[in-house]
Design an enzyme around this catalytic site. Sequence first.
Site, PDB file in Angstrom:
ATOM      1  N   THR A 172     -19.431  23.521  16.415  1.00  0.00           N
ATOM      2  CA  THR A 172     -18.946  22.774  17.575  1.00  0.00           C
ATOM      3  C   THR A 172     -18.833  23.656  18.813  1.00  0.00           C
ATOM      4  O   THR A 172     -19.087  23.217  19.927  1.00  0.00           O
ATOM      5  CB  THR A 172     -17.553  22.172  17.242  1.00  0.00           C
ATOM      6  N   ASP A 188     -25.107  23.383  12.365  1.00  0.00           N
ATOM      7  CA  ASP A 188     -23.813  22.831  12.018  1.00  0.00           C
ATOM      8  C   ASP A 188     -23.424  23.577  10.745  1.00  0.00           C
ATOM      9  O   ASP A 188     -24.267  23.787   9.867  1.00  0.00           O
ATOM     10  CB  ASP A 188     -23.973  21.332  11.733  1.00  0.00           C
ATOM     11  N   SER A 189     -22.166  23.979  10.607  1.00  0.00           N
ATOM     12  CA  SER A 189     -21.841  24.862   9.480  1.00  0.00           C
ATOM     13  C   SER A 189     -21.953  24.167   8.129  1.00  0.00           C
ATOM     14  O   SER A 189     -21.915  24.824   7.094  1.00  0.00           O
ATOM     15  CB  SER A 189     -20.467  25.508   9.654  1.00  0.00           C
ATOM     16  N   THR A 249     -16.552  25.007  12.078  1.00  0.00           N
ATOM     17  CA  THR A 249     -15.291  25.121  11.345  1.00  0.00           C
ATOM     18  C   THR A 249     -15.395  24.601   9.912  1.00  0.00           C
ATOM     19  O   THR A 249     -14.602  24.988   9.061  1.00  0.00           O
ATOM     20  CB  THR A 249     -14.160  24.347  12.054  1.00  0.00           C
ATOM     21  N   ASP A 250     -16.370  23.697   9.659  1.00  0.00           N
ATOM     22  CA  ASP A 250     -16.370  23.026   8.351  1.00  0.00           C
ATOM     23  C   ASP A 250     -16.494  23.989   7.173  1.00  0.00           C
ATOM     24  O   ASP A 250     -15.765  23.864   6.201  1.00  0.00           O
ATOM     25  CB  ASP A 250     -17.481  21.968   8.301  1.00  0.00           C
ATOM     26  N   THR A 309      -5.211  27.215  -8.385  1.00  0.00           N
ATOM     27  CA  THR A 309      -4.345  26.058  -8.188  1.00  0.00           C
ATOM     28  C   THR A 309      -4.884  25.167  -7.064  1.00  0.00           C
ATOM     29  O   THR A 309      -5.432  25.669  -6.078  1.00  0.00           O
ATOM     30  CB  THR A 309      -2.887  26.453  -7.872  1.00  0.00           C
ATOM     31  N   CYS A 361      -2.923  23.438  -5.359  1.00  0.00           N
ATOM     32  CA  CYS A 361      -1.871  23.406  -4.328  1.00  0.00           C
ATOM     33  C   CYS A 361      -2.205  24.438  -3.252  1.00  0.00           C
ATOM     34  O   CYS A 361      -2.692  25.516  -3.564  1.00  0.00           O
ATOM     35  CB  CYS A 361      -0.523  23.773  -4.928  1.00  0.00           C
TER      36      CYS A 361
HETATM   37  N1  ASP Z   1     -19.424  20.123  11.828  1.00  0.00           N
HETATM   38  C1  ASP Z   1     -19.013  21.215  12.677  1.00  0.00           C
HETATM   39  C2  ASP Z   1     -19.420  22.496  12.003  1.00  0.00           C
HETATM   40  O1  ASP Z   1     -18.778  22.900  11.076  1.00  0.00           O
HETATM   41  C3  ASP Z   1     -17.566  21.165  12.901  1.00  0.00           C
HETATM   42  C4  ASP Z   1     -17.009  22.280  13.740  1.00  0.00           C
HETATM   43  O2  ASP Z   1     -17.643  23.248  14.082  1.00  0.00           O
HETATM   44  O3  ASP Z   1     -15.817  22.181  14.055  1.00  0.00           O
HETATM   45  O4  ASP Z   1     -20.384  23.094  12.379  1.00  0.00           O
END
Ligand code: ASP
Length: 592
Positions: free
Chosen positions: A107, A154-155, A186-187, A374, A376
């Site tokens: 992103t 995209d990750s 982030t993914d 775990t 959790c």
């Molecule tokens: N789908 C995006 C990714 O992981 C989401 C992000 O970067 O926040 O590349």
Amino acid sequence: MSIEPVSLSALEQDDRVDELVRNFMQALMLESGFAKLKKDQQEQVRSVLNSVIKMRFDSVSSFQNVVIGLLRSIAPDLEKYITIAIDSARDMLKDNKGVLVIYTGGTIGSAPKDLDDPDSPQIVKPWGDLKSAGPILGRLGYPVDAIAFVEPLDSCNVGPRHWLTMVRIIKENYGNYSGFVILHGTDSMVFTASALSFMITELDKPIVITGSQIAGIVNPRNDAHQNMITAIMLANPEAHKLALIPEVFISFGNLIVRGNRAKKMNVVEYQGFNSPNYPLLGRAGDHIVIERKQIRRPSEIGVQFSELMDTNVIIVEVFPGMQNSPVLSNILQDENLRGVVLKAYGAGNIPTDAPFLKMFTDFIQRGGIVVCTTSCPAGEVVMGLYETSQILVDIGIIGGFDITPEAALCKLMMLLGNFEDLSEAKRLMQQSIAGEQRLSLETTVLAGKKSIQSGGMVELSSSLNSKEDNIERIEKVMLVFKNAKLDPGNDAPDARAAVKLFLDGETTEEGENFLGSFSRRRVPSNALITNSTIGESLVIDLTLKKHHFLKKESKGRIKVEQKVRINVALEGEGGASFSWEDAELKIYTMDQ
Ligand code: ASP
């Protein structure tokens, strides 16, 4: 198994245009062509260049063209010195260690597909777009170079091939930079952070991973620029008077967290990551504050790179009903499968009905590794705390302590990729390699199958398999007799038999090295065992005697082989016996 990295032609190297522009003016003024100009010409050149260096350029060649075009009318003789000054400006950058940014996508570098329609789907844009929209990196005062994936991802599409590419880039450039920043979606960020922490160990430089929740190219309000600058500063701690974090870590929003401890916690908020099972490494608010106590020490032995990963692994989350379907059994019978990470209930519990456990027993006997973590977010797996998990130890499932399932998966990939010897892979799976788990477990095998009769005594002895020399770090010492059977020898309800243990050749119960008499449930010392048969492991807590199992060195700092000697005696009526399959000493030590 070896994985191919993405091809290097899929990478492009940034040409340091920002830094070069910064040094160009100084370089040009040192040229003889500039000295030969008249005073008023020199003034005009200065004023033109002062405005040029405030502009942004995509490449060195576009900068060169603009400068040539602008100076042509003022000082045509200067043209031939421009290329020379560019080369000198480049040279000025050479010994200045800065930061290498590896742009993979996410992103942070996305924008709407149709720029006129902000609601059109986001696509990941090339590095140049993000760089020109973001803060002027060259003005930080040190070089910020970049290597970018030509087709950023995209990750969700990032995996071991891309990790390997990142490892290779860092390996080739390790000596040339103060630190590294990986811009990433982030993914799958925590998987990349975990994998890199096992593929690049013994670090003495920072590898910082960041991304953003809001795309940085077209949105004036975003977290992309902020996250990028913070990460770059953390990657060059000396330049910003910050403490060095010699680890793979995530810096995102206000929080700085160890990579292999991180969890993606939030899909939308700026605080996207946290590490619920490990304290923060730092915070980036109005000041960047680093928690020195939580960070790892820089390695003294030099960075190590590992490029082998075995991807034949899987994460399986335990849920009610899984034992009633053939699906898991089919998965476990897949002949490619080599490792399973179980996301178990609470402290590491799973259903214990026999056919369900048999599937795992068969898989482990065929050479598979099963690690229990775990599900959790916080807390840890304590194998053997409940009967439901002691059984898992007995069938060979490894306890992962507080490792995250994501980190366990990447660690398993690395170990299976690197170690043919399964027992070594299993041993290292239980050790903290990069601070991914609170405890390390080192097992010393004392004896195989044995049996003693009443009145008998046997000495178990082996060299100590533990490197721990700091008593504070030894958390627990356990003696385990696997599949132990204690038989009092007759059926009388009051028939008694007791296992007595002594350390280092001690023979009397009054001596300091008498460890006591034990039952399966660790009844108080000297109590007698009365159950007729123990069909499982007999686990004895020897933590109070931990000073015996501390690794010692002789005076001249020459390592001496350290023996563990435990005498096992059986007291009972004639015919009583005590037998076991394996006797092991387990030493649990806390991470540094
Ligand atoms: N789908 C995006 C990714 O992981 C989401 C992000 O970067 O926040 O590349």
